[in-house]
Design a protein around this motif. Structure first.
Motif, mmCIF file in Angstrom:
data_model
loop_
_atom_site.group_PDB
_atom_site.id
_atom_site.type_symbol
_atom_site.label_atom_id
_atom_site.label_comp_id
_atom_site.label_asym_id
_atom_site.label_seq_id
_atom_site.Cartn_x
_atom_site.Cartn_y
_atom_site.Cartn_z
ATOM 1 N N ALA A 287 9.151 -4.182 -8.888
ATOM 2 C CA ALA A 287 8.369 -4.472 -7.552
ATOM 3 C C ALA A 287 9.399 -4.904 -6.676
ATOM 4 C CB ALA A 287 7.545 -5.877 -8.026
ATOM 5 N N LEU A 288 10.620 -5.231 -6.960
ATOM 6 C CA LEU A 288 11.815 -5.358 -5.942
ATOM 7 C C LEU A 288 11.983 -4.058 -5.093
ATOM 8 C CD1 LEU A 288 14.128 -7.977 -7.899
ATOM 9 C CD2 LEU A 288 12.495 -8.533 -6.372
ATOM 10 N N THR A 289 11.456 -3.172 -5.714
ATOM 11 C CA THR A 289 12.030 -1.867 -4.842
ATOM 12 C C THR A 289 10.584 -1.474 -3.948
ATOM 13 O OG1 THR A 289 11.047 -0.404 -6.624
ATOM 14 C CG2 THR A 289 13.016 -0.811 -7.054
ATOM 15 N N TRP A 290 9.652 -2.006 -3.950
ATOM 16 C CA TRP A 290 8.668 -1.727 -3.436
ATOM 17 C C TRP A 290 8.734 -1.926 -1.856
ATOM 18 C CZ3 TRP A 290 4.137 -4.614 -6.949
ATOM 19 C CH2 TRP A 290 4.194 -3.845 -7.681
ATOM 20 N N PRO A 291 9.175 -3.053 -1.238
ATOM 21 C CA PRO A 291 9.519 -3.082 0.154
ATOM 22 C C PRO A 291 10.199 -1.952 0.904
ATOM 23 C CG PRO A 291 9.886 -5.455 -1.166
ATOM 24 C CD PRO A 291 9.714 -4.154 -2.183
ATOM 25 N N THR A 292 11.033 -1.275 0.069
ATOM 26 C CA THR A 292 11.524 -0.146 0.883
ATOM 27 C C THR A 292 11.362 1.190 0.263
ATOM 28 O OG1 THR A 292 13.602 -0.564 -0.545
ATOM 29 C CG2 THR A 292 13.484 -1.740 1.886
ATOM 30 N N ALA A 293 10.362 1.191 -0.544
ATOM 31 C CA ALA A 293 10.100 2.371 -1.247
ATOM 32 C C ALA A 293 9.739 3.607 -0.098
ATOM 33 C CB ALA A 293 8.980 2.366 -2.342
ATOM 34 N N ALA A 294 10.135 4.750 -0.601
ATOM 35 C CA ALA A 294 9.983 5.966 0.324
ATOM 36 C C ALA A 294 8.332 6.306 0.490
ATOM 37 C CB ALA A 294 10.650 7.056 -0.222
ATOM 38 N N ASN A 295 7.718 5.878 -0.617
ATOM 39 C CA ASN A 295 6.089 6.345 -0.381
ATOM 40 C C ASN A 295 5.417 4.994 0.036
ATOM 41 O OD1 ASN A 295 6.477 4.982 -2.762
ATOM 42 N ND2 ASN A 295 4.823 5.967 -3.737
ATOM 43 N N LEU A 296 6.011 3.889 0.575
ATOM 44 C CA LEU A 296 5.241 2.884 0.993
ATOM 45 C C LEU A 296 4.653 2.897 2.541
ATOM 46 C CD1 LEU A 296 4.849 -0.430 0.978
ATOM 47 C CD2 LEU A 296 6.885 -0.756 2.406
ATOM 48 N N VAL A 297 3.460 2.714 2.527
ATOM 49 C CA VAL A 297 2.800 2.891 3.681
ATOM 50 C C VAL A 297 2.880 1.549 4.644
ATOM 51 C CG1 VAL A 297 0.901 3.174 5.038
ATOM 52 C CG2 VAL A 297 1.148 4.297 3.065
ATOM 53 N N VAL B 221 0.805 -1.276 -0.046
ATOM 54 C CA VAL B 221 0.031 -0.065 -0.101
ATOM 55 C C VAL B 221 1.101 1.139 0.167
ATOM 56 C CG1 VAL B 221 -1.910 1.294 1.423
ATOM 57 C CG2 VAL B 221 -1.837 -1.514 1.010
ATOM 58 N N PHE B 222 0.601 2.108 -0.976
ATOM 59 C CA PHE B 222 1.483 3.502 -0.994
ATOM 60 C C PHE B 222 0.497 4.560 -1.155
ATOM 61 C CE2 PHE B 222 3.121 -0.127 -3.657
ATOM 62 C CZ PHE B 222 4.509 -0.434 -3.239
ATOM 63 N N LEU B 223 1.355 5.636 -0.838
ATOM 64 C CA LEU B 223 0.718 7.272 -1.080
ATOM 65 C C LEU B 223 1.576 7.491 -2.309
ATOM 66 C CD1 LEU B 223 0.187 8.547 2.431
ATOM 67 C CD2 LEU B 223 -1.587 7.490 1.009
ATOM 68 N N GLY B 224 0.558 7.368 -3.551
ATOM 69 C CA GLY B 224 1.335 7.745 -4.594
ATOM 70 C C GLY B 224 1.901 6.526 -5.488
ATOM 71 N N LEU C 70 -3.289 3.585 8.275
ATOM 72 C CA LEU C 70 -2.792 4.955 7.360
ATOM 73 C C LEU C 70 -2.545 5.815 8.144
ATOM 74 C CD1 LEU C 70 -5.397 4.210 4.501
ATOM 75 C CD2 LEU C 70 -3.164 3.434 4.586
ATOM 76 N N THR C 71 -3.113 5.830 9.345
ATOM 77 C CA THR C 71 -2.881 6.994 10.230
ATOM 78 C C THR C 71 -1.639 7.865 10.302
ATOM 79 O OG1 THR C 71 -4.506 6.174 11.807
ATOM 80 C CG2 THR C 71 -3.526 8.282 12.610
ATOM 81 N N THR C 72 -0.508 7.249 10.795
ATOM 82 C CA THR C 72 0.841 7.828 10.769
ATOM 83 C C THR C 72 1.173 8.476 9.430
ATOM 84 O OG1 THR C 72 1.358 6.426 12.593
ATOM 85 C CG2 THR C 72 3.325 7.572 11.430
ATOM 86 N N ALA C 73 1.085 7.707 8.335
ATOM 87 C CA ALA C 73 1.568 8.373 7.089
ATOM 88 C C ALA C 73 0.755 9.672 6.634
ATOM 89 C CB ALA C 73 1.420 7.284 6.037
ATOM 90 N N LEU C 74 -0.512 9.551 7.154
ATOM 91 C CA LEU C 74 -1.191 10.778 6.985
ATOM 92 C C LEU C 74 -0.776 12.069 7.788
ATOM 93 C CD1 LEU C 74 -4.909 9.041 6.480
ATOM 94 C CD2 LEU C 74 -3.656 10.094 4.707
ATOM 95 N N GLN C 75 -0.582 11.787 9.102
ATOM 96 C CA GLN C 75 -0.086 12.767 9.747
ATOM 97 C C GLN C 75 1.101 13.289 9.448
ATOM 98 O OE1 GLN C 75 0.091 10.626 13.563
ATOM 99 N NE2 GLN C 75 -2.036 11.293 14.183
ATOM 100 N N ASP C 76 2.118 12.359 8.489
ATOM 101 C CA ASP C 76 3.151 12.825 8.108
ATOM 102 C C ASP C 76 2.976 13.862 6.905
ATOM 103 O OD1 ASP C 76 4.831 11.566 10.084
ATOM 104 O OD2 ASP C 76 5.218 9.852 8.631
#
Length: 598
Positions: free
Chosen positions: A464-474, A455-458, A504-510
């Motif tokens: 797909a191998l970059t997804w587990p550590t992506a900056a926008n990963l929630v 689950v991402f924001l953006g 999602l709360t903490t990511a939204l607060q950020d």
């Protein structure tokens, strides 16, 4: 043998409403004495401690743990009390252990003895861990007694009250330089003090060396050809090696979401069946989609990253399995102290095991095969294992006459807003806050192996191998599963919907702090998520699975008002969830009334 190819297509099925079937006879061969599961007895009730605590505060005991685990792993694999055979109870090789057989004959009904997606998921693992611990304890004593006479008393003292440690993957480590995935677990070698002096040896927490690998036991390549357990393997070839630094970064990336999920489970779940296992519950709507088993799956799949831990059949051969499951047992013990009046309720088995076919009616009196509590072959039941003290141990949070209030205070300190270095989940005011969660449902077994919903924001990168550590990963919702049998592809048609969440709360607060979101009110958040919430599905080899091809996938956002706790030993109060169906409705794998209702 080769692993079956990915099962494509959206195999849509409704939740099972089949009637329960009778519990089958569980047969035991006649023998003079059954192998007993006792845990460690006759030296009082001792405390299982966190792995890093053992290493820093009791280094002699940690040293014995390393030596004893190496000795345990070296026991010939034909011995029923070897590391290999005890690990094999969980999944592969689907064979009888300790005299117990299956009414279905060789291979059982399908799977190892372990009960997943089951109301007895947590109780089954408690005697399993106790069996492992009693054998490990005997090796600890043996190692301590083998030291020279001049130092033997020192090591015997360290060994006396040994209990196996746990790995807390949700807490922010407080020791300087420590990582969520401990560096001494991910290092191939470790320095120990042996009876003959200081040595550098293969780290028994890093891998298990098969001696030998038995291809027929493992059934599928590459597991039938890998001579050691692997994490994040470089390939699925026989010469693959582990890439533990990749596991370290993935665990670190997901730890904040693990902590949020765990805190939500402690503070907002008070029914055992809902808390304990990931089975979709009919007519539950948007309430209670997460579970300890679902969170457990995410740790399994990420820690393995396409190695042994990722797949249920092979996971218990990796030594990290025992540290992970001891933490799961600890969380259950803490939760039970807070919620003492709820326990196993009758439910039908969702998946077959070695001893139980799917559909079997299971309750707190069902036998936890193959764990014997006496020499006549009487099995433990869930009613027998509700307390950890029956197996000779407690945890730091449940020791010394712990109460519901004291455990709530510990939970708040470890995982809630009381952690000075952690992110806050609620405001310092008397006003309530809105919390947001992505509920997720999908079929557990129909993608031929484990997979993840990211689950991402953006939008993320295409790889797909970059997804587990992506900056926008929630957060990552992992689904741990097995491979379809090439001769009996029952998994492809098995109707086992499971649920989980990504908070999602903490990511939204950020995003509010960064000025990208006006506030965390429902109207603002709904509009923001409608534009920015993205979910992707992939296997752990990086194969992308289009959301439309994931059987019964549905991601739906919910919100709840949360009132801050009145005191440090109390929990925040949650309102019932409300559905924000419009956020994901109409998209592939989005909101579906058939699962979540309106």
């Amino acid at each position: 043998m080769k692993i079956s190819t990915l099962l494509g297509g959206a195999l849509v099925a409704s939740a099972s409403t089949a009637a329960a079937i009778a519990v089958p006879d569980i047969h035991a061969k006649r023998q003079s004495q059954f192998l007993l599961t006792t845990g460690v007895q006759n030296n009082g009730i001792q405390t299982r401690v966190e792995l890093r605590t053992m290493r820093t505060q009791n280094p002699d005991q940690f040293n014995l743990y390393m030596l004893a685990l190496r000795e345990f792993m070296s026991v010939t694999q034909t011995d029923p009390l070897s590391y290999y055979q005890i690990a094999g109870i969980h999944g592969r090789p689907y064979s009888a252990w300790g005299g117990w057989t299956s009414q279905a004959g060789p291979g059982g009904y399908g799977g190892g003895y372990c009960t997943h997606v089951s109301n007895i998921f947590l109780p089954w693992h408690r005697p399993y861990l106790a069996l492992y611990e009693q054998q490990l304890y005997s090796h600890v004593q043996n190692v301590a007694n083998s030291f020279p006479a001049a130092s033997r008393a020192r090591w015997q003292a360290a060994a006396a009250n040994f209990r196996m440690p746990y790995w807390d993957w949700a807490v922010v480590p407080t020791c300087q330089g420590c990582q969520v995935f401990p560096e001494f677990v991910s290092s191939a070698y470790i320095s120990v003090t042996s009876p003959t002096g200081q040595q550098t040896v293969v780290n028994p927490l890093y891998r298990y060396d098969f001696h030998p690998i038995v291809p027929s036991d493992m059934a599928y390549n590459p597991f039938a050809s890998w001579v050691t357990t692997l994490r994040y393997p470089t390939s699925w070839q026989s010469n693959a090696v582990s890439q533990d630094p990749g596991v370290t970064s993935q665990i670190a990336s997901n730890q904040p979401n693990f902590k949020q999920r765990l805190y939500n489970l402690f503070t907002n779940y008070n029914n055992f069946n809902q808390f304990s296992n990931e089975a979709w519950i009919a007519n539950s709507g948007v309430q209670g989609a997460d579970s300890l088993e679902s969170l457990h799956d995410s740790l399994h799949t990420i820690t393995g990253s396409n190695g042994h831990m990722t797949y249920l059949d092979y996971s218990s051969f990796d030594p990290i399995f025992w540290l992970h499951h001891t933490n799961i047992d600890r969380i259950w013990a803490m939760w039970s102290t807070i919620n003492p009046n709820t326990y196993v309720q009758q439910a039908n088995a969702q998946k077959p095991t070695y001893t139980y076919p799917a559909g079997t009616s299971l309750d707190a009196t069902s036998g936890l095969a193959p764990f014997n509590k006496n020499t006549q072959g009487l099995l433990y039941t869930s009613n027998d294992v509700s307390s950890t003290t029956s197996f000779g141990y407690v945890y730091p949070e449940t020791a010394n006459g712990a109460s519901a209030a004291s455990v709530r205070a510990a939970v708040n300190s470890l995982y809630g807003s009381g952690v000075p270095t952690g992110r806050r989940l609620k405001r310092d005011s008397d006003a309530s806050d809105w919390h947001y969660i992505a509920n997720i449902v999908s079929q557990k077994t129909q993608l031929n192996g484990s997979y993840a919903v990211y689950v991402f924001l953006g939008e993320p990168d295409a790889d797909a191998l970059t997804w587990p550590t992506a900056a926008n990963l929630v957060g990552t919702h992992g689904v741990a599963a097995n491979f379809a049998d090439a001769d009996n592809d029952q998994l492809a048609a098995m109707d086992v919907p499971v649920t989980g969440t990504v908070p999602l709360t903490t990511a939204l607060q950020d995003k509010v702090a960064a000025g990208e979101l006006a506030d965390t009110g429902v109207q603002s958040v709904s509009a923001y998520l409608l534009q920015r919430l993205v979910w992707k599905v992939a296997k752990y080899d990086g194969t992308v699975v289009p959301a439309a091809n994931v059987p019964d996938l549905s991601v739906s956002v919910v919100a709840a008002e949360v009132m801050p706790a009145a005191s440090p030993d109390d929990f925040p109060t949650w309102s019932p969830y409300v559905s924000l169906a419009n956020v994901t409705a109409g998209q592939d794998g989005g909101h579906d009334d058939a699962w979540w209702g309106m």
